[in-house]
Motif scaffolding. Structure first.
Motif, PDB file in Angstrom:
ATOM      1  N   ARG A   1      36.599 -53.346 -37.661  1.00  0.00           N
ATOM      2  CA  ARG A   1      35.610 -53.081 -36.587  1.00  0.00           C
ATOM      3  C   ARG A   1      36.430 -53.267 -35.012  1.00  0.00           C
TER       4      ARG A   1
ATOM      5  N   PRO B   1      41.662 -49.848 -39.238  1.00  0.00           N
ATOM      6  CA  PRO B   1      40.138 -49.364 -39.964  1.00  0.00           C
ATOM      7  C   PRO B   1      38.941 -50.274 -39.647  1.00  0.00           C
TER       8      PRO B   1
ATOM      9  N   TYR C   1      34.974 -42.416 -32.309  1.00  0.00           N
ATOM     10  CA  TYR C   1      33.891 -41.549 -32.792  1.00  0.00           C
ATOM     11  C   TYR C   1      33.185 -41.136 -31.656  1.00  0.00           C
TER      12      TYR C   1
ATOM     13  N   LYS D   1      34.023 -41.777 -41.807  1.00  0.00           N
ATOM     14  CA  LYS D   1      35.140 -42.912 -41.478  1.00  0.00           C
ATOM     15  C   LYS D   1      36.062 -42.973 -42.879  1.00  0.00           C
TER      16      LYS D   1
ATOM     17  N   THR E   1      37.643 -49.713 -33.767  1.00  0.00           N
ATOM     18  CA  THR E   1      36.592 -48.758 -34.244  1.00  0.00           C
ATOM     19  C   THR E   1      35.322 -48.630 -33.252  1.00  0.00           C
TER      20      THR E   1
ATOM     21  N   THR F   1      45.055 -45.079 -39.518  1.00  0.00           N
ATOM     22  CA  THR F   1      44.253 -45.685 -38.614  1.00  0.00           C
ATOM     23  C   THR F   1      44.164 -47.275 -38.748  1.00  0.00           C
TER      24      THR F   1
ATOM     25  N   VAL G   1      31.115 -52.169 -38.560  1.00  0.00           N
ATOM     26  CA  VAL G   1      32.059 -51.282 -38.665  1.00  0.00           C
ATOM     27  C   VAL G   1      32.393 -50.893 -37.116  1.00  0.00           C
TER      28      VAL G   1
ATOM     29  N   ILE H   1      28.396 -40.843 -41.161  1.00  0.00           N
ATOM     30  CA  ILE H   1      29.794 -41.347 -40.210  1.00  0.00           C
ATOM     31  C   ILE H   1      30.295 -42.459 -41.021  1.00  0.00           C
ATOM     32  N   VAL H   2      29.640 -43.367 -41.450  1.00  0.00           N
ATOM     33  CA  VAL H   2      30.159 -44.873 -42.136  1.00  0.00           C
ATOM     34  C   VAL H   2      30.525 -44.340 -43.384  1.00  0.00           C
TER      35      VAL H   2
ATOM     36  N   VAL I   1      40.294 -45.922 -33.506  1.00  0.00           N
ATOM     37  CA  VAL I   1      39.722 -44.751 -33.627  1.00  0.00           C
ATOM     38  C   VAL I   1      38.368 -44.772 -32.866  1.00  0.00           C
TER      39      VAL I   1
ATOM     40  N   ASP J   1      40.020 -42.741 -42.399  1.00  0.00           N
ATOM     41  CA  ASP J   1      40.730 -43.717 -42.727  1.00  0.00           C
ATOM     42  C   ASP J   1      41.891 -43.435 -44.042  1.00  0.00           C
TER      43      ASP J   1
END
Length: 298
Positions: free
Chosen positions: A167, A165, A65, A154, A170, A163, A192, A149-150, A63, A158
């Motif tokens: 790090r 998920p 962002y 996210k 991401t 995804t 993350v 976001i986190v 993913v 997820d």
């Protein structure tokens, strides 16, 4: 409880509204989440691009962002009428990058305050902060934006999409002020995000003055925050025309910190593009060069 119920209703709501004037020729499809709610920041639109053939059985997708999400896919939404065309780029790169979903987070009228990294900002002198505040009023909301976001976006992505998920899969990216907040995200949340692409990073912070104050604060911040282990991949670039003409001396200072911390070509890239201006058309050309660095197949 209202937030939880609203969030749970989003998949149906997204399916009902669809994308804003989608391009039928574009690869893959976009799920448009209108006015995605948050406890931390203002609601905003979010576009989730899913590649052609999604979901493939047994495939978990990386993913990415991205900031300024309205500029990524559809020229009708984009600033200046030019989109980055990230969807077409990733489709063309499908053999060299891992399967990927793109989450385009639209900006709001609080773009500057949400994208200005709060900790380096606070490290500047009071006089400098007051001068920037006169130009662009409002204290940084970047810590709240990253919580959005986190902690909210996210987990939703997820849960509702196929995804990978962790790090290592991401990433975060953006241009100008979006480059600053993307770097800040990777360093504030190293568990993350596995990397950040920062196009034409707006190191001066001000639009009126080209001073070293914020860059000095960022250099100190980087010196403290760059990890020795599990280093995020970091991509930077800049042009030499319009606003980008200011960036080289700032970027060279940042590059010195990267070298001092032992970053090499496997974890860090800085690229210069002579003649390139500060706009979507320039960043559109550079996306195919940056994304394989972050998303290359392992």
């Amino acid at each position: 409880m209202v937030f939880t119920r609203w969030l749970a209703a989003l998949p149906l709501f997204a399916a009902l509204i669809g994308a804003d004037s989608p391009d039928p020729a574009a690869p893959g499809r976009i799920e448009h989440l209108a006015n995605f709610p948050s406890r931390f920041v203002k609601p905003r639109n979010v576009d989730v691009w899913l590649p052609e053939g999604y979901p493939q059985p047994g495939t978990r997708y990386a993913v990415l962002y991205m900031q300024d999400g309205q500029n990524l896919f559809n020229p009708k939404n984009s600033y200046g009428g030019v989109a980055w065309e990230v969807d077409s780029t990733l489709a063309a790169l499908s053999r060299s990058v891992r399967p990927c979903i793109v989450v385009g987070i639209w900006n709001t009228d609080r773009r500057f305050t949400e994208y200005a990294p709060a900790r380096p900002y606070a490290a500047m002198s009071l006089a400098r902060r007051e001068k920037i505040n006169q130009e662009r009023p409002g204290q940084p909301l970047s810590d709240e934006y990253l919580k959005f976001i986190v902690r909210e976006l996210k987990p939703y992505v997820d849960k509702h999409f196929q995804t990978a998920p962790r790090r290592a899969n991401t990433f975060v990216a953006g241009s100008s002020m979006g480059g600053l907040i993307s770097l800040y995200a990777a360093l504030e949340y190293p568990n993350v995000f596995g990397g950040a692409a920062c196009f034409s990073t707006h190191w001066p912070l001000s639009l009126k003055e080209n001073t070293p104050d914020f860059t000095s604060a960022m250099v100190q911040y980087l010196d403290r925050k760059l990890p020795r282990r599990h280093r995020p991949k970091l991509y930077f670039d800049y042009g030499s025309a319009t606003l980008d003409a200011r960036y080289q001396p700032h970027q060279l200072r940042v590059d010195s910190v990267m070298r001092a911390h032992g970053y090499d070509s496997t974890t860090w890239r800085t690229r210069s593009f002579p003649g390139a201006a500060h706009n979507e058309a320039a960043w559109k050309k550079r996306v195919p060069l940056a994304l394989p660095f972050l998303l290359g197949r392992r």
